[in-house]
Scaffold this motif. Structure first.
Motif, mmCIF file in Angstrom:
data_model
loop_
_atom_site.group_PDB
_atom_site.id
_atom_site.type_symbol
_atom_site.label_atom_id
_atom_site.label_comp_id
_atom_site.label_asym_id
_atom_site.label_seq_id
_atom_site.Cartn_x
_atom_site.Cartn_y
_atom_site.Cartn_z
ATOM 1 N N PHE A 1 -8.662 40.374 -0.584
ATOM 2 C CA PHE A 1 -7.472 39.542 -0.716
ATOM 3 C C PHE A 1 -7.560 38.234 0.062
ATOM 4 O O PHE A 1 -6.560 37.523 0.191
ATOM 5 C CB PHE A 1 -6.202 40.321 -0.351
ATOM 6 N N ALA A 2 -8.725 37.906 0.595
ATOM 7 C CA ALA A 2 -8.880 36.598 1.237
ATOM 8 C C ALA A 2 -8.627 35.501 0.211
ATOM 9 O O ALA A 2 -8.733 35.721 -1.009
ATOM 10 C CB ALA A 2 -10.275 36.463 1.835
ATOM 11 N N PHE A 3 -8.289 34.305 0.726
ATOM 12 C CA PHE A 3 -7.978 33.177 -0.153
ATOM 13 C C PHE A 3 -8.794 31.980 0.317
ATOM 14 O O PHE A 3 -8.522 31.399 1.371
ATOM 15 C CB PHE A 3 -6.472 32.881 -0.092
ATOM 16 N N VAL B 1 -2.821 35.265 4.139
ATOM 17 C CA VAL B 1 -2.105 35.312 2.865
ATOM 18 C C VAL B 1 -1.773 36.760 2.502
ATOM 19 O O VAL B 1 -2.483 37.703 2.866
ATOM 20 C CB VAL B 1 -2.915 34.702 1.700
ATOM 21 N N CYS B 2 -0.706 36.878 1.749
ATOM 22 C CA CYS B 2 -0.287 38.157 1.187
ATOM 23 C C CYS B 2 -1.155 38.495 -0.038
ATOM 24 O O CYS B 2 -1.817 37.631 -0.611
ATOM 25 C CB CYS B 2 1.179 38.043 0.780
ATOM 26 N N GLU B 3 -1.105 39.721 -0.456
ATOM 27 C CA GLU B 3 -1.798 40.082 -1.701
ATOM 28 C C GLU B 3 -1.271 39.278 -2.890
ATOM 29 O O GLU B 3 -2.005 39.052 -3.856
ATOM 30 C CB GLU B 3 -1.659 41.592 -1.958
ATOM 31 N N CYS B 4 -0.017 38.816 -2.797
ATOM 32 C CA CYS B 4 0.533 37.999 -3.888
ATOM 33 C C CYS B 4 0.126 36.542 -3.760
ATOM 34 O O CYS B 4 0.509 35.708 -4.579
ATOM 35 C CB CYS B 4 2.044 38.124 -3.932
ATOM 36 N N ALA B 5 -0.652 36.206 -2.718
ATOM 37 C CA ALA B 5 -1.235 34.889 -2.482
ATOM 38 C C ALA B 5 -0.336 33.932 -1.716
ATOM 39 O O ALA B 5 -0.768 32.821 -1.382
ATOM 40 C CB ALA B 5 -1.720 34.233 -3.778
ATOM 41 N N GLU B 6 0.887 34.331 -1.398
ATOM 42 C CA GLU B 6 1.730 33.468 -0.562
ATOM 43 C C GLU B 6 1.280 33.549 0.898
ATOM 44 O O GLU B 6 0.797 34.584 1.359
ATOM 45 C CB GLU B 6 3.197 33.892 -0.680
ATOM 46 N N ALA B 7 1.485 32.471 1.636
ATOM 47 C CA ALA B 7 1.163 32.458 3.064
ATOM 48 C C ALA B 7 2.084 33.416 3.810
ATOM 49 O O ALA B 7 3.267 33.541 3.481
ATOM 50 C CB ALA B 7 1.325 31.046 3.612
ATOM 51 N N MET C 1 -3.726 41.697 -11.045
ATOM 52 C CA MET C 1 -2.979 41.905 -9.808
ATOM 53 C C MET C 1 -1.543 41.438 -9.915
ATOM 54 O O MET C 1 -0.718 41.803 -9.082
ATOM 55 C CB MET C 1 -3.637 41.131 -8.667
ATOM 56 N N ARG D 1 -1.536 29.258 -6.436
ATOM 57 C CA ARG D 1 -1.745 30.545 -5.762
ATOM 58 C C ARG D 1 -2.403 31.538 -6.718
ATOM 59 O O ARG D 1 -1.851 32.598 -6.997
ATOM 60 C CB ARG D 1 -0.405 31.110 -5.268
ATOM 61 N N PRO D 2 -3.573 31.202 -7.228
ATOM 62 C CA PRO D 2 -4.167 32.062 -8.260
ATOM 63 C C PRO D 2 -4.620 33.414 -7.731
ATOM 64 O O PRO D 2 -5.153 33.532 -6.636
ATOM 65 C CB PRO D 2 -5.356 31.241 -8.758
ATOM 66 N N ARG D 3 -4.407 34.408 -8.533
ATOM 67 C CA ARG D 3 -4.980 35.744 -8.346
ATOM 68 C C ARG D 3 -5.443 36.207 -9.720
ATOM 69 O O ARG D 3 -5.009 35.674 -10.757
ATOM 70 C CB ARG D 3 -3.944 36.730 -7.796
#
Lengths: 199, 199, 199
Positions: free
Chosen positions: A136-138, A166-172, B99, B93-95
């Motif tokens: 889950f790194a960004f 970052v969260c798993e949802c990609a938000e900080a 997911m 914020r791509p994933r």
């Protein structure tokens, strides 16, 4: 009954797919070339103008946008996102083969790269061989990754530097006394030493 | 009599152009894939190995060199220059979609990018989604653009930072008491607050 | 008897090679387009999804990995290594041609680039036009080269900065009283003023 995810893989008529190790429900778009010996999972979406070499390993539900190259020695785990024009490498000290024929006569020159489950590699990122990028790194767009990236870490710049989490949802997310809660999705995290995990 | 600019568009036999919204006199080179729903003006030159997605909007007389990707949500106004291997994006914020299926079920995840008339995006520049790049701005090669760029501004670096001003002819200009004259072509400019315009 | 290196050049069936000036034993891979007027030596390996323009000059035993563009005005000497997604340029002040028709009516806008024998250009490096990169120099992955690079120099960053020296085998070397010996291969070097050479 066939589950929708069990559809056969789709290969665009202008793509070249030489491997037979490709999972169900994976799509490959135009002008992409995948060599024999590449291993590719199910439900991936591999954009156009990509090159995937024999020896590359790609898990399930991986997204690879256009114009990426994935070399022998590179492993992408499940649900990784690879943005457009991301460049992997597998040789820390490349020279033209004619200059170093003995070096290239075995496979010891390959430094492996691993991208763990759910990580994001932003557009145009460059991954120097030998790096492990945590779950889950960004990796921000345009980052040059020159070493390991912890799970849930945000890295930016040239060379890549830690810039947050970052969260798993990609938000900080921000930690207060080793705890964080994502404002966007509510997932909670705990931080211990230099590692972060879901709590 | 047919004006020379009214020639039909040229599509290389190894290109794939699925849109019908493409203007007269536009060229598309080999191994480029343009999807249905892309809107492309007249007299453009679109190099090889590019990818242009449905929803991208490209004006007239735009140059796009080889190896660029232009996504849904990206608009390039007239006479923009896009150097080789420039990478656009449309998701901050791509994933991997597996997911975040609900996030990708609508189009709200798209952050639009606008490149205004006459701007230059140098080779290998990366444009983070949500940026507006002003008229005649000059994004140096290798810049990662992470926010808005004023008209006539020169931006360089990772992340992109203001580094001066440029003339419409692309030469650097310097302001003295809010006035500048291009040494190369003689055009004159006035500067007020943070904006620059022809005078 | 035919020497192994005298094999004819190999052109993948999905590559387009329009030049006839291509040496024996050179390979060209899928979705690469080489224009008429490009000059390419013997025993090169040119990866897929590359673009090589007329006027580009490429020596012998040059490796070019996938996704590179090599323009008119760019010369690569023998045994150069060009990593994946390396971007060359030939115009220091590009604009869309419609904005500057007189400028582009001659070839004076081209700033030549020379990469000397044995140099390495790491993955995703961007070479701003007008640079000369010295023999055996090593441009790290992701570097934006904006000027000349001395022989045997290591350059890194955006913009590229001198960061040390490398051996012909690509390992880092350190000078002590103007002398260096490579720990890996034993080659010896002498340094005088800003130049380095084998001793």
């Amino acid at each position: 009954m066939m589950h929708i995810r069990d559809r056969p893989s789709f290969v665009h008529s202008a793509a070249l797919v030489e491997t037979e190790q490709i999972g169900v429900g994976t799509s490959v778009w135009a002008f992409t070339h995948i060599l024999n010996g590449a291993i590719i999972g199910s439900r991936c979406n591999i954009g156009g103008q990509c090159f995937i070499e024999g020896g590359a390993r790609i898990g399930n539900a991986v997204t690879i946008k256009n114009g990426c190259s994935v070399w022998d020695g590179v492993s992408l785990e499940d649900e990784v996102f690879v943005g457009p024009a991301v460049v992997f490498t597998n040789d820390r000290r490349p020279r033209s083969r004619a200059m170093a024929p003995s070096r290239y006569s075995t496979r010891r020159w390959i430094s492996p790269t691993v991208v763990k489950r759910g990580a994001t590699l932003g557009a145009g990122a460059i991954i120097v061989a030998g790096s492990t990028i945590g779950e889950f790194a960004f990796v921000a767009a345009g980052t040059v990754v020159t070493g390991n990236v912890p799970p849930y870490a945000l890295v930016v710049g040239v060379p890549g530097r830690a810039a947050g989490w970052v969260c798993e949802c990609a938000e900080a997310i921000s930690f207060v006394r080793s705890r964080a809660r994502c404002d966007a999705c509510g997932k909670t995290y705990a931080r211990a030493a230099n590692s972060v995990h879901r709590s």
